[in-house]
Design a protein around this motif. Sequence first.
Motif, PDB file in Angstrom:
ATOM      1  N   GLN A 250       0.838  -1.207   0.000  1.00  0.00           N
ATOM      2  CA  GLN A 250       0.000   0.000   0.000  1.00  0.00           C
ATOM      3  C   GLN A 250       0.877   1.262   0.000  1.00  0.00           C
ATOM      4  O   GLN A 250       0.652   2.189  -0.792  1.00  0.00           O
ATOM      5  N   HIS A 251       1.888   1.267   0.881  1.00  0.00           N
ATOM      6  CA  HIS A 251       2.786   2.430   0.956  1.00  0.00           C
ATOM      7  C   HIS A 251       3.546   2.611  -0.358  1.00  0.00           C
ATOM      8  O   HIS A 251       3.690   3.735  -0.857  1.00  0.00           O
ATOM      9  N   GLY A 252       4.029   1.512  -0.926  1.00  0.00           N
ATOM     10  CA  GLY A 252       4.752   1.586  -2.194  1.00  0.00           C
ATOM     11  C   GLY A 252       3.860   2.129  -3.305  1.00  0.00           C
ATOM     12  O   GLY A 252       4.283   2.960  -4.128  1.00  0.00           O
ATOM     13  N   TRP A 253       2.621   1.667  -3.311  1.00  0.00           N
ATOM     14  CA  TRP A 253       1.650   2.106  -4.331  1.00  0.00           C
ATOM     15  C   TRP A 253       1.369   3.601  -4.201  1.00  0.00           C
ATOM     16  O   TRP A 253       1.238   4.316  -5.189  1.00  0.00           O
ATOM     17  N   GLU A 254       1.318   4.089  -2.953  1.00  0.00           N
ATOM     18  CA  GLU A 254       1.074   5.516  -2.730  1.00  0.00           C
ATOM     19  C   GLU A 254       2.310   6.365  -3.029  1.00  0.00           C
ATOM     20  O   GLU A 254       2.189   7.559  -3.302  1.00  0.00           O
ATOM     21  N   THR A 255       3.497   5.748  -2.977  1.00  0.00           N
ATOM     22  CA  THR A 255       4.750   6.498  -3.005  1.00  0.00           C
ATOM     23  C   THR A 255       5.444   6.478  -4.367  1.00  0.00           C
ATOM     24  O   THR A 255       6.015   7.474  -4.784  1.00  0.00           O
ATOM     25  N   PHE A 256       5.445   5.315  -5.037  1.00  0.00           N
ATOM     26  CA  PHE A 256       6.163   5.175  -6.312  1.00  0.00           C
ATOM     27  C   PHE A 256       5.186   5.447  -7.454  1.00  0.00           C
ATOM     28  O   PHE A 256       4.264   4.649  -7.678  1.00  0.00           O
ATOM     29  N   PRO A 257       5.385   6.520  -8.203  1.00  0.00           N
ATOM     30  CA  PRO A 257       4.461   6.798  -9.311  1.00  0.00           C
ATOM     31  C   PRO A 257       4.315   5.610 -10.259  1.00  0.00           C
ATOM     32  O   PRO A 257       3.213   5.330 -10.745  1.00  0.00           O
ATOM     33  N   VAL A 258       5.405   4.873 -10.519  1.00  0.00           N
ATOM     34  CA  VAL A 258       5.323   3.761 -11.471  1.00  0.00           C
ATOM     35  C   VAL A 258       4.367   2.676 -10.965  1.00  0.00           C
ATOM     36  O   VAL A 258       3.699   2.005 -11.763  1.00  0.00           O
ATOM     37  N   LEU A 259       4.273   2.506  -9.658  1.00  0.00           N
ATOM     38  CA  LEU A 259       3.354   1.490  -9.135  1.00  0.00           C
ATOM     39  C   LEU A 259       1.911   1.965  -9.239  1.00  0.00           C
ATOM     40  O   LEU A 259       1.020   1.202  -9.621  1.00  0.00           O
ATOM     41  N   LYS A 260       1.672   3.234  -8.909  1.00  0.00           N
ATOM     42  CA  LYS A 260       0.298   3.737  -9.011  1.00  0.00           C
ATOM     43  C   LYS A 260      -0.168   3.737 -10.469  1.00  0.00           C
ATOM     44  O   LYS A 260      -1.338   3.457 -10.760  1.00  0.00           O
ATOM     45  N   ASP A 261       0.764   4.036 -11.372  1.00  0.00           N
ATOM     46  CA  ASP A 261       0.419   4.028 -12.801  1.00  0.00           C
ATOM     47  C   ASP A 261       0.020   2.633 -13.283  1.00  0.00           C
ATOM     48  O   ASP A 261      -0.898   2.485 -14.092  1.00  0.00           O
ATOM     49  N   LYS A 262       0.756   1.641 -12.840  1.00  0.00           N
ATOM     50  CA  LYS A 262       0.609   0.293 -13.404  1.00  0.00           C
ATOM     51  C   LYS A 262      -0.401  -0.571 -12.668  1.00  0.00           C
ATOM     52  O   LYS A 262      -0.839  -1.595 -13.198  1.00  0.00           O
ATOM     53  N   ILE A 263      -0.718  -0.221 -11.433  1.00  0.00           N
ATOM     54  CA  ILE A 263      -1.592  -1.085 -10.629  1.00  0.00           C
ATOM     55  C   ILE A 263      -2.934  -0.394 -10.444  1.00  0.00           C
ATOM     56  O   ILE A 263      -3.043   0.626  -9.756  1.00  0.00           O
ATOM     57  N   ALA A 264      -3.956  -0.967 -11.048  1.00  0.00           N
ATOM     58  CA  ALA A 264      -5.252  -0.282 -11.123  1.00  0.00           C
ATOM     59  C   ALA A 264      -5.972  -0.238  -9.785  1.00  0.00           C
ATOM     60  O   ALA A 264      -6.640   0.736  -9.459  1.00  0.00           O
ATOM     61  N   LEU A 265      -5.879  -1.301  -9.003  1.00  0.00           N
ATOM     62  CA  LEU A 265      -6.636  -1.378  -7.753  1.00  0.00           C
ATOM     63  C   LEU A 265      -5.777  -0.942  -6.574  1.00  0.00           C
ATOM     64  O   LEU A 265      -4.606  -1.315  -6.483  1.00  0.00           O
ATOM     65  N   GLU A 266      -6.362  -0.171  -5.676  1.00  0.00           N
ATOM     66  CA  GLU A 266      -5.680   0.133  -4.429  1.00  0.00           C
ATOM     67  C   GLU A 266      -5.462  -1.190  -3.687  1.00  0.00           C
ATOM     68  O   GLU A 266      -6.425  -1.931  -3.423  1.00  0.00           O
ATOM     69  N   PRO A 267      -4.211  -1.521  -3.348  1.00  0.00           N
ATOM     70  CA  PRO A 267      -3.959  -2.836  -2.740  1.00  0.00           C
ATOM     71  C   PRO A 267      -4.818  -3.111  -1.501  1.00  0.00           C
ATOM     72  O   PRO A 267      -5.378  -4.198  -1.349  1.00  0.00           O
ATOM     73  N   ARG A 268      -4.939  -2.128  -0.613  1.00  0.00           N
ATOM     74  CA  ARG A 268      -5.697  -2.346   0.616  1.00  0.00           C
ATOM     75  C   ARG A 268      -7.158  -2.680   0.329  1.00  0.00           C
ATOM     76  O   ARG A 268      -7.761  -3.537   0.990  1.00  0.00           O
ATOM     77  N   ALA A 269      -7.729  -2.024  -0.666  1.00  0.00           N
ATOM     78  CA  ALA A 269      -9.131  -2.290  -1.015  1.00  0.00           C
ATOM     79  C   ALA A 269      -9.275  -3.657  -1.674  1.00  0.00           C
ATOM     80  O   ALA A 269     -10.215  -4.408  -1.385  1.00  0.00           O
ATOM     81  N   ALA A 270      -8.337  -3.988  -2.566  1.00  0.00           N
ATOM     82  CA  ALA A 270      -8.399  -5.289  -3.243  1.00  0.00           C
ATOM     83  C   ALA A 270      -8.295  -6.424  -2.220  1.00  0.00           C
ATOM     84  O   ALA A 270      -9.011  -7.434  -2.317  1.00  0.00           O
ATOM     85  N   ALA A 271      -7.407  -6.247  -1.249  1.00  0.00           N
ATOM     86  CA  ALA A 271      -7.195  -7.301  -0.247  1.00  0.00           C
ATOM     87  C   ALA A 271      -8.467  -7.599   0.536  1.00  0.00           C
ATOM     88  O   ALA A 271      -8.663  -8.723   1.008  1.00  0.00           O
ATOM     89  N   ARG A 272      -9.334  -6.606   0.652  1.00  0.00           N
ATOM     90  CA  ARG A 272     -10.574  -6.802   1.394  1.00  0.00           C
ATOM     91  C   ARG A 272     -11.668  -7.429   0.530  1.00  0.00           C
ATOM     92  O   ARG A 272     -12.821  -7.546   0.968  1.00  0.00           O
ATOM     93  N   ARG A 273     -11.301  -7.826  -0.669  1.00  0.00           N
ATOM     94  CA  ARG A 273     -12.244  -8.564  -1.519  1.00  0.00           C
ATOM     95  C   ARG A 273     -11.781  -9.996  -1.773  1.00  0.00           C
ATOM     96  O   ARG A 273     -12.510 -10.787  -2.366  1.00  0.00           O
ATOM     97  N   PHE A 274     -10.569 -10.329  -1.348  1.00  0.00           N
ATOM     98  CA  PHE A 274     -10.143 -11.732  -1.343  1.00  0.00           C
ATOM     99  C   PHE A 274     -10.750 -12.411  -0.113  1.00  0.00           C
ATOM    100  O   PHE A 274     -11.062 -11.759   0.884  1.00  0.00           O
ATOM    101  N   TYR A 275     -10.831 -13.732  -0.171  1.00  0.00           N
ATOM    102  CA  TYR A 275     -11.205 -14.520   0.999  1.00  0.00           C
ATOM    103  C   TYR A 275      -9.955 -15.228   1.553  1.00  0.00           C
ATOM    104  O   TYR A 275      -8.987 -15.436   0.810  1.00  0.00           O
ATOM    105  N   TYR A 276     -10.014 -15.595   2.832  1.00  0.00           N
ATOM    106  CA  TYR A 276      -8.867 -16.213   3.505  1.00  0.00           C
ATOM    107  C   TYR A 276      -9.388 -17.239   4.501  1.00  0.00           C
ATOM    108  O   TYR A 276     -10.434 -17.025   5.117  1.00  0.00           O
TER     109      TYR A 276
END
Lengths: 342, 342
Positions: A250-276
Amino acid sequence: MTNPTPTLRPCCGMTDVHTHVVPERFPAYVGKHLDARWPSTAPAHACHQHVMLAGSVYRTVSHQCWSSSVRLSDMDTTGVTRQVLSPMPELLSYWLAPEDGVAMCRFLNETIAGMVSAQPQRFVGLGAVPLQDVDAAIRELEIAVREFKLAGVEIGGNVEGTVIGDAKFSRFFAAAEQLGASIFVHPLRPSGADRLIGPAALEQVLAFPGETGLAAASLITGGTFAAHPGLRIAFSHGGGSFQALLPRLQHGWETFPVLKDKIALEPRAAARRFYYDSLVYDRATLAHLLHSFGDTQLMVGTDYPFLIMDKRPGDTLAALGLSPEVEARLHSGNAERWLGLA
Amino acid sequence: MTNPTPTLRPCCGMTDVHTHVVPERFPAYVGKHLDARWPSTAPAHACHQHVMLAGSVYRTVSHQCWSSSVRLSDMDTTGVTRQVLSPMPELLSYWLAPEDGVAMCRFLNETIAGMVSAQPQRFVGLGAVPLQDVDAAIRELEIAVREFKLAGVEIGGNVEGTVIGDAKFSRFFAAAEQLGASIFVHPLRPSGADRLIGPAALEQVLAFPGETGLAAASLITGGTFAAHPGLRIAFSHGGGSFQALLPRLQHGWETFPVLKDKIALEPRAAARRFYYDSLVYDRATLAHLLHSFGDTQLMVGTDYPFLIMDKRPGDTLAALGLSPEVEARLHSGNAERWLGLA
């Protein structure tokens, strides 16, 4: 279990999403590959047999692996109303030639479907697909769901070293989404095995969690989960290391422009749609998972009937002091949603 | 920082155990290996330069990496009284021939020692040792501690693929214990890098934590930490995935006779004798680390001055609402114990 420990909470209607099956017998190998890693069984002590692979004992397992009556008796002891059956992961056989993989998966799916159809109130089935050949895997998934009436399939976190978030598996996940098939991700041939010092058992103890964590992350970073938002996918062992990776991702996605550009879903939100599943053996860790992933995403899992299993699946959950409503979700409601039974 | 964000808690006496140094210039390579991966620098934009490795830009870094005055100014902004300086991990250079590794480590240690001796109240130094040659590493550790007056060294979680819990490194850890040298474990060339889908930045974001987790576990399962109970060793990024592995390792140790036979220390107890930095970017995860490892073992770490750094190191800790006594431990007391300054 040989000596079941009575649980403190006798029967509370749990659905155990993480239990494994080994067939009592395997068909003889009739393929054309001389050194195929095709399983067979050999007699062991009472109620046990050896699973043989490549000429040696892979694991010695008990009749809990194949006997529905033994399983039902154990379930009554531990308060599990329903087991989700999946193959012992080594049987996924991604290393076989595709045609042999098809034969093995077809046999496993038929075996598990037979157990389910005899006890439809107590068992739900997950099969196997030969992901070493994506087209064949899609065909087998369709057969598993439409003909064998399985809820979905168990898959590895990688297929012969290629993580499941790789684009080559996108079509498989598209098919799973379209069919409404539930996917259960279990580690297998994990990365990090070359970093272990000690007995072979450390592979499942220490390398499995990292493999699952990276598999989950790859579905976010590679775009698979964004492309297939209807996918109902669950990760074993509480997602392994994924909970530890998530805040950094999540921090990397917020911090590295290349990650925010390439990764469509906010990691924290996506993780709350997986099951465990809940298989972390520790109250504080389970509480942390609930906080990280949400109380709508966790489900009971035990690894029945293997040695590492959680023998008292209700106890760690009960120790959290959750409301009856949340506890019911964790016991069965979330599993029903994941399995498409709700 | 170029645009420092004022912290909510101006000066609170923190010791930041996780900060990196890149020397302003490297000596010319005078060894005999044609393709040695020896670093150099090349001009970049104002106050920046490129670190060149094998003919291309490895990373572009700012004068924060080498200028003590810039660092001191940033520290005053973020409330960090003391920085622990360690090399940018890629400079550990385990892939160089041993004699080149010695030369690189000697240069790094001299550089860091120079920064510390000019500001002994504000900087503490960790050097580097050429672990590709354990005898040479022991000699350089002695020189680093006795001649250069460094507190200890930074090491990778593996050395060219061999995890630090391997028996071949036992003599090095024995020497560290005897010298009272502090060890800081930082991931480098991580396992799991072959499971990443997406930009190269994911290596540090997603593969680093698993590498550190397995490195920490290997010191328990391989017996190193049992053999050297006086070792003061810290793990970066909150121990990476180690917090997620620990309950499963504990359960495995209690369940598998072969693990209890071979592993002398109870994993949960051993984990509470390692040190960890706080670099997890998340309040709930930090609270979980405090629960798992104890409030005597965590220390502030930021990854200054790299892009991924925590720019407000006091804020996540402050949000936990700890007692002043515990907060003081986390801010500096634990670091002083780990560094042998207490």
